[in-house]
Design a protein around this motif. Structure first.
Motif, mmCIF file in Angstrom:
data_model
loop_
_atom_site.group_PDB
_atom_site.id
_atom_site.type_symbol
_atom_site.label_atom_id
_atom_site.label_comp_id
_atom_site.label_asym_id
_atom_site.label_seq_id
_atom_site.Cartn_x
_atom_site.Cartn_y
_atom_site.Cartn_z
ATOM 1 N N ASN A 295 0.861 -1.180 0.000
ATOM 2 C CA ASN A 295 0.000 0.000 0.000
ATOM 3 C C ASN A 295 0.901 1.234 0.000
ATOM 4 O OD1 ASN A 295 -2.652 -1.266 0.255
ATOM 5 N ND2 ASN A 295 -1.964 -1.880 2.296
ATOM 6 N N SER A 296 0.604 2.131 -0.927
ATOM 7 C CA SER A 296 1.438 3.326 -1.062
ATOM 8 C C SER A 296 0.557 4.552 -1.210
ATOM 9 C CB SER A 296 2.372 3.215 -2.269
ATOM 10 O OG SER A 296 3.183 2.050 -2.163
ATOM 11 N N VAL A 297 1.146 5.715 -0.903
ATOM 12 C CA VAL A 297 0.469 7.004 -1.001
ATOM 13 C C VAL A 297 1.409 7.973 -1.707
ATOM 14 C CG1 VAL A 297 -0.480 8.946 0.307
ATOM 15 C CG2 VAL A 297 -0.916 6.615 1.071
ATOM 16 N N TYR A 298 0.853 8.813 -2.583
ATOM 17 C CA TYR A 298 1.657 9.851 -3.233
ATOM 18 C C TYR A 298 1.829 11.020 -2.255
ATOM 19 C CZ TYR A 298 1.766 7.788 -7.883
ATOM 20 O OH TYR A 298 2.016 6.974 -8.954
ATOM 21 N N VAL A 299 3.081 11.286 -1.895
ATOM 22 C CA VAL A 299 3.414 12.383 -0.995
ATOM 23 C C VAL A 299 4.134 13.469 -1.814
ATOM 24 C CG1 VAL A 299 4.682 13.070 1.084
ATOM 25 C CG2 VAL A 299 3.638 10.798 0.937
ATOM 26 N N ILE A 300 3.724 14.712 -1.628
ATOM 27 C CA ILE A 300 4.340 15.819 -2.362
ATOM 28 C C ILE A 300 5.672 16.172 -1.695
ATOM 29 C CG2 ILE A 300 4.063 18.194 -3.146
ATOM 30 C CD1 ILE A 300 2.148 16.173 -4.404
ATOM 31 N N HIS A 301 6.743 15.999 -2.475
ATOM 32 C CA HIS A 301 8.099 16.295 -1.987
ATOM 33 C C HIS A 301 8.777 17.224 -2.992
ATOM 34 C CE1 HIS A 301 11.848 15.734 0.119
ATOM 35 N NE2 HIS A 301 12.454 15.441 -1.028
ATOM 36 N N ASN A 302 9.115 18.435 -2.545
ATOM 37 C CA ASN A 302 9.707 19.449 -3.437
ATOM 38 C C ASN A 302 8.823 19.691 -4.644
ATOM 39 O OD1 ASN A 302 11.942 19.756 -1.736
ATOM 40 N ND2 ASN A 302 13.068 18.107 -2.786
ATOM 41 N N GLY A 303 7.507 19.705 -4.402
ATOM 42 C CA GLY A 303 6.562 19.997 -5.473
ATOM 43 C C GLY A 303 6.261 18.829 -6.387
#
Length: 348
Positions: A295-303
């Motif tokens: 299970n994964s989630v998209y995390v905003i890192h440096n835009g």
């Protein structure tokens, strides 16, 4: 990285998602900042559904079984005639009670007339006090005899009514304990039945859970396809001597269904008890990208959106608890499949 996950999804799904994003480009940009929230703490307990109305009908008079109108698994309406007992003896007792009442009433009328006459004579001082007292006592005795005869008549009528055994409520017959022609006596079991509604869920609560119960709104009934709120909850005021658990009964609403399936006594269910609250992280279920066991989630890192593996917990009304992998302040994409399609379209 997202590329290995992209290759595992069908092209048709990616193309469809890409077309959707072209029509609504902002869909992939919808984001959410993670903030800790209060999550209810629950304990789930195995429960059994049982009928609120279930009983064994017993004979209230003696006699031979004359007719049996229903058998096992038959549907019965409330007030339906279940069994008839031969009423020859009860009819004779009723006739005798009526005759005794008529006799008592006649004797009472004669005694009351005599009392009235003797009362006038006593007032005129032409009758002794002893004779007046004797007639007065006979009048009272005759009146009491009428009341006793009326009570005997009522009892005889009830005994006759007991020869026709009727259903106390609508339901189905579970067992028949007598046969045609069998002699029965008062207290002997005749039929056992139950009503399919209302139903209640019954579970045994451990002592530590029972101590945390305060009100009925802490209880919900978990079925296979649905969740119900009970209309009434009863927590027994004593513990079982053998297992030291406390029984809880939660009554289901009338007309309860498990999805499209009707509920029946004896089925399994779960009683969920809310025992408190805890802090945790909830994200929209759509934000989780699931492939096999990951299970994964998209995390905003440096835009830029980056996949981060997470460990999930319980689900609550379209949201899923994250046990590990995210922390307060992280910004995530609320629709993982939409973001995946956007990345695929960008790479083409």
């Amino acid at each position: 990285m997202p590329i290995p996950l992209l290759r595992t999804l069908p092209k048709t799904l990616l193309l469809a998602l890409g077309a959707s994003l072209l029509a609504n480009p902002s869909q992939a940009l919808e984001q959410q900042t993670i903030q800790p929230v209060s999550i209810p703490r629950y304990v789930d307990l195995e429960a059994t559904l049982e009928a609120v109305n279930q009983s064994t009908v017993s004979a209230q008079t003696s006699g031979a079984i004359k007719a049996v109108h229903f058998d096992v698994n038959d549907q019965v309406e409330a007030g339906a005639l279940l069994i008839e007992i031969d009423d020859t003896q009860q009819q004779a007792q009723l006739q005798q009670a009526r005759a005794n009442l008529a006799q008592a009433q006649a004797q009472n009328e004669d005694a009351q007339v005599l009392l009235q006459r003797n009362t006038r004579l006593y007032e005129q001082r032409t009758l002794s006090k002893g004779e007046f007292d004797s007639s007065n006592a006979r009048a009272k005795s005759a009146a009491a005899a009428v009341k006793a005869a009326e009570a005997a008549l009522k009892q005889a009528q009830e005994q006759l009514a007991y020869t026709k055994v009727k259903a106390p409520y609508g339901g189905i017959v579970r067992a028949r304990h007598v046969q045609l022609g069998e002699l029965v006596n008062p207290g002997q079991a005749l039929m056992t039945g139950l009503a399919l509604e209302p139903l209640r869920a019954v579970a045994d609560l451990p002592q530590q859970v029972a101590r945390q119960y305060q009100a009925a709104d802490q209880i919900s009934i978990q079925l296979q396809h649905s969740q119900l709120q009970p209309t009434d909850v009863v927590l027994f005021p004593f513990a079982d001597e053998r297992h030291h658990s406390v029984r809880l009964r939660a009554e289901l609403p009338a007309g309860s269904l498990d999805g499209d399936q009707r509920l029946f006594p004896g089925q399994w269910a779960k009683i969920r008890v809310r025992t408190g609250e805890r802090n945790g992280i909830l994200v929209p279920t759509a934000a989780i990208l699931q492939r096999a066991e990951l299970n994964s989630v998209y995390v905003i890192h440096n835009g830029e959106p980056r996949l981060r593996q997470v460990r999930t917990g319980e689900r609550f009304d379209g949201q899923t608890e994250i046990l590990a992998g995210l922390q307060a302040g992280d910004v995530i994409v609320t629709d993982a499949l939409a973001q995946l399609a956007a990345i695929s379209r960008k790479e083409q």
